[in-house]
Design a protein around this motif. Structure first.
Motif, PDB file in Angstrom:
ATOM      1  N   ARG A   4      -4.404  90.173  57.278  1.00 48.42           N
ATOM      2  CA  ARG A   4      -3.189  89.645  57.904  1.00 48.42           C
ATOM      3  C   ARG A   4      -2.720  90.484  59.087  1.00 48.42           C
ATOM      4  NH1 ARG A   4      -2.450  84.540  56.724  1.00 48.42           N
ATOM      5  NH2 ARG A   4      -0.248  84.736  57.294  1.00 48.42           N
ATOM      6  N   ASP A  40      -1.511  83.182  62.746  1.00 49.92           N
ATOM      7  CA  ASP A  40      -2.107  82.164  61.878  1.00 49.92           C
ATOM      8  C   ASP A  40      -1.410  80.842  62.189  1.00 49.92           C
ATOM      9  OD1 ASP A  40      -3.140  80.554  59.874  1.00 49.92           O
ATOM     10  OD2 ASP A  40      -3.138  82.154  58.378  1.00 49.92           O
ATOM     11  N   ARG A  61      -1.998  77.872  60.864  1.00 41.22           N
ATOM     12  CA  ARG A  61      -1.955  76.884  59.785  1.00 41.22           C
ATOM     13  C   ARG A  61      -0.527  76.691  59.280  1.00 41.22           C
ATOM     14  NH1 ARG A  61      -6.292  79.591  55.882  1.00 41.22           N
ATOM     15  NH2 ARG A  61      -5.062  81.368  56.620  1.00 41.22           N
ATOM     16  N   ASP A  85      -0.169  76.054  53.548  1.00 41.75           N
ATOM     17  CA  ASP A  85      -1.609  76.325  53.515  1.00 41.75           C
ATOM     18  C   ASP A  85      -1.872  77.830  53.568  1.00 41.75           C
ATOM     19  OD1 ASP A  85      -2.097  73.612  53.458  1.00 41.75           O
ATOM     20  OD2 ASP A  85      -2.280  73.442  55.640  1.00 41.75           O
ATOM     21  N   GLN A  86      -1.099  78.534  54.385  1.00 34.50           N
ATOM     22  CA  GLN A  86      -1.262  79.990  54.442  1.00 34.50           C
ATOM     23  C   GLN A  86      -0.961  80.625  53.087  1.00 34.50           C
ATOM     24  OE1 GLN A  86       0.522  82.083  57.824  1.00 34.50           O
ATOM     25  NE2 GLN A  86       0.908  80.103  58.793  1.00 34.50           N
ATOM     26  N   GLU A 126      -1.046  79.265  50.070  1.00 35.53           N
ATOM     27  CA  GLU A 126      -2.088  78.949  49.080  1.00 35.53           C
ATOM     28  C   GLU A 126      -3.329  79.802  49.304  1.00 35.53           C
ATOM     29  OE1 GLU A 126      -4.623  75.082  47.427  1.00 35.53           O
ATOM     30  OE2 GLU A 126      -3.239  74.871  49.117  1.00 35.53           O
ATOM     31  N   HIS A 127      -3.699  79.979  50.563  1.00 40.46           N
ATOM     32  CA  HIS A 127      -4.865  80.816  50.869  1.00 40.46           C
ATOM     33  C   HIS A 127      -4.636  82.259  50.427  1.00 40.46           C
ATOM     34  CE1 HIS A 127      -8.212  82.576  53.113  1.00 40.46           C
ATOM     35  NE2 HIS A 127      -7.351  83.425  53.642  1.00 40.46           N
ATOM     36  N   LEU A 128      -3.436  82.791  50.662  1.00 41.47           N
ATOM     37  CA  LEU A 128      -3.149  84.171  50.272  1.00 41.47           C
ATOM     38  C   LEU A 128      -3.149  84.335  48.759  1.00 41.47           C
ATOM     39  CD1 LEU A 128      -0.376  85.132  52.842  1.00 41.47           C
ATOM     40  CD2 LEU A 128      -2.590  86.244  52.575  1.00 41.47           C
ATOM     41  N   GLN A 129      -2.594  83.358  48.039  1.00 35.24           N
ATOM     42  CA  GLN A 129      -2.587  83.439  46.577  1.00 35.24           C
ATOM     43  C   GLN A 129      -4.017  83.471  46.043  1.00 35.24           C
ATOM     44  OE1 GLN A 129      -0.120  84.137  44.873  1.00 35.24           O
ATOM     45  NE2 GLN A 129       1.752  83.113  45.478  1.00 35.24           N
ATOM     46  N   GLU A 130      -4.869  82.617  46.580  1.00 38.53           N
ATOM     47  CA  GLU A 130      -6.262  82.600  46.142  1.00 38.53           C
ATOM     48  C   GLU A 130      -6.965  83.903  46.514  1.00 38.53           C
ATOM     49  OE1 GLU A 130      -7.769  80.453  44.329  1.00 38.53           O
ATOM     50  OE2 GLU A 130      -6.238  78.913  44.235  1.00 38.53           O
ATOM     51  N   ALA A 131      -6.644  84.436  47.687  1.00 34.36           N
ATOM     52  CA  ALA A 131      -7.269  85.690  48.116  1.00 34.36           C
ATOM     53  C   ALA A 131      -6.865  86.846  47.205  1.00 34.36           C
ATOM     54  CB  ALA A 131      -6.890  85.992  49.569  1.00 34.36           C
ATOM     55  N   SER A 139     -10.604  84.694  39.466  1.00 38.46           N
ATOM     56  CA  SER A 139      -9.943  83.576  40.125  1.00 38.46           C
ATOM     57  C   SER A 139      -9.534  82.536  39.093  1.00 38.46           C
ATOM     58  CB  SER A 139     -10.851  82.933  41.163  1.00 38.46           C
ATOM     59  OG  SER A 139     -10.127  81.997  41.942  1.00 38.46           O
TER      60      SER A 139
END
Length: 590
Positions: free
Chosen positions: A243, A263, A265, A269-270, A272-277, A355
């Motif tokens: 980031r 970023d 997006r 969406d950002q 959700e991507h961070l949570q998954e990361a 995950s």
């Protein structure tokens, strides 16, 4: 007012100061923070970090363990001083006389807020709006030029007045900003002696303010105060999230080295991507999925409206004493990382995953439920002992009669008053015991349902594997027949093909059932939490049963069968080995 706008205004006033005023700000320990480049706000990163904050532990609970911003982080990232006197004192319901004397600004009677517009105008920041087509640098330069015309150019009473105006804006709208567009006077008593401002540990108070902001209502999605701190903390300690860009190596404070990565997006969406990361962050092999815990009640941080005079040296005495002792050691029986992670897993749900936002390990959940059930049994037994002792004491007091004044004098009241207090304590103890018994029954039911679920999943998994093996065997047999079949075996080939399709359908159905059970289990979790009261009083235990029952009804409606629910809480979290607790929690009191 937006945090970025506040930073621009404060920075413009600082740049407009003559050199002797900037030297005074430097001596107070605030100089380095004004060398930091203006940074783009990253709300997605802030929200992702907030979602992992555990207010009870005052730490981020990540899948690989606890992480906590420290005083060292504050010093290295912002340059603020983390040593000195605790930032504490009094707050008052009315600052009219003090503001009139120290700021020469009109503060309404029975008010604790400085008029922000009047404060900005006192620093020459009349037109704070940005002009069309104006770049950030041009905007800052224009504000600084206008502000410079209104500021004293020589030392004296007017220069002191300018400096206090600046410090109130800096502390109230940037370093210790709260929600909204107001500027509070609560730091004004500490600014009366400008020569003593540098003796306070402003960095420690800033860290305490960050903790309070993170521990506030979970409906909040942003953090108050100097926002680059948490962003740069994440750039340093969670670099795989990507980031921030390290553009200027070697500069201090460390925040000067980083720029926020752009970023484009959508915010959702950002996030959700961070949570998954974070879920799949490359840290340790053992990771833990944790629930959303119940918030415990904290002292309010809203300074709006009227309130009584508060002596924070008394209200926050324990934190201040801890600060003066240079912190306290945290003793732990844990000697290895594995032992810490095991305790961490029990504390935060015991579900080991990779995950695992989309899957649940029922075996780990069963282990967690067993630990919680054992803790509940111990708590229930302790509550029963306390109830028995209180009943005995109540009977003894009742037996003394109205004439037994000697025994009551030591308790500080008459026998009738003592009897009433004991009767109330007995009622509260019995209520706590009933809550614990209900919690124990809930955990037993959850454990039984989890065991049943595990058995069903094991049986379905065996059937699915058998169906897959049969499909593979029939596929090989069909391939052989295709090569070697005589003309009269066409009917046998057709039959085998139809049976193969049926077995494939069965295997897919069984696999889907296993997946649906796991998802159903994940959806139907509900919290059962316990909060213990401190001191000599009996613990009061709360059980979150309404959401659990609602989830169970929804599952019964969808699947025609009950679903297990998850117990939360219980037990003490063991800290990692050889950890020292700093004094970041103290030094506050504001």
């Amino acid at each position: 007012m937006r945090a970025r706008v506040s930073w621009t205004l404060v920075l413009a006033a600082y740049l407009a100061f003559p050199s002797f005023q900037r030297e005074r700000v430097e001596e107070m320990g605030f100089g380095q923070i004004f060398r930091i480049e203006r940074m783009r706000v990253d709300p997605a990163l802030t929200q992702a970090l907030r979602s992992r904050w555990d207010a009870e532990a005052s730490a981020f609970a990540f899948p690989w363990g606890h992480m906590i911003p420290s005083l060292e982080d504050v010093s290295r990232i912002t340059g603020l001083r983390v040593y000195g006197r605790a930032v504490s004192g009094y707050t008052y319901p009315c600052y009219h006389d003090l503001a009139e004397r120290l700021l020469d600004l009109p503060v309404e009677r029975r008010s604790s807020l400085v008029p922000r517009v009047a404060l900005q105008e006192s620093l020459g920041l009349f037109e704070a709006g940005k002009n069309a087509g104006e770049s950030e640098d041009e905007y800052l330069a224009r504000l600084a030029r206008v502000s410079q015309r209104e500021l004293a150019s020589e030392p004296g009473p007017q220069a002191d007045l300018d400096l206090r105006h600046f410090l109130v804006l800096f502390l109230g709208r940037l370093l210790f900003a709260t929600r909204g567009d107001t500027v509070h006077c609560r730091f004004l008593p500490l600014l009366e002696d400008l020569g003593g401002v540098g003796g306070y540990a402003w960095g420690a108070a800033f860290l305490a303010h960050q903790f309070d902001g993170l521990s506030a209502s979970e409906r909040k999605t942003s953090t108050s105060g100097f926002y680059p701190f948490l962003q740069v903390w994440a750039y340093l300690h969670l670099p795989a999230l990507r980031r921030g860009d390290l553009t200027r190596s070697g500069l201090v404070p460390i925040a000067r080295r980083w720029d926020s990565r752009r970023d484009t997006r959508h915010l959702a969406d950002q996030l959700e991507h961070l949570q998954e990361a974070i879920d799949s962050y490359p840290y340790l092999d053992s990771v833990v999925e944790f629930p959303v815990w119940d918030r415990f009640r904290r002292p309010g941080q809203s300074f709006r409206g009227l309130h009584d005079t508060t002596d924070w040296r008394e209200r926050a005495r324990e934190q201040i004493e801890n600060w003066e002792r240079k912190g306290k050691g945290v003793r732990s029986d844990v000697t290895t990382d594995d032992a810490y992670l095991q305790a961490y897993a029990l504390k935060y749900g015991g579900r080991v995953y990779k995950s695992a936002r989309h899957q649940v390990d029922v075996t780990g959940e069963i282990a967690s439920l067993r630990a919680l059930l054992q803790s509940a049994v111990q708590d229930q037994e302790a509550a029963q002992r306390q109830t028995t002792e209180l009943r005995s004491e109540l009977e003894r007091v009742r037996g003394t009669g109205a004439g037994s004044a000697s025994s009551s004098r030591s308790a500080g009241g008459s026998p009738s008053l003592m009897e009433a207090r004991l009767a109330g304590a007995v009622l509260r103890a019995e209520e706590a015991q009933r809550h614990l018994e209900e919690w124990e029954r809930d955990l037993e039911l959850a454990h039984e349902q989890a065991m049943t679920l595990q058995s069903e999943r094991d049986q379905l998994r065996v059937r699915a594997e058998a169906a897959k093996a049969q499909v593979a065997e029939m596929t090989r047999e069909l391939a052989t027949l295709r090569v070697q079949r005589p003309p009269g075996d066409q009917e046998e080939v057709t039959r085998l093909r139809a049976e193969l399709l049926a077995q494939q359908t069965l295997a897919r159905s069984l696999q889907q059932i296993v997946t649906d059970i796991g998802r159903s289990r994940s959806r139907s979790r509900s919290g059962v939490s316990v909060s213990r009261a401190t001191g000599a009083s009996v613990g009061q235990y709360l059980s979150g049963s309404s959401s659990r029952r609602r989830n169970e009804e929804e599952e019964r409606h969808r699947q025609g069968e009950g679903s297990a629910h998850d117990g939360r809480g219980g037990g003490e979290m063991l800290p990692p080995p050889d950890r020292r607790e700093g004094s970041g929690e103290s030094g506050g009191g504001q």
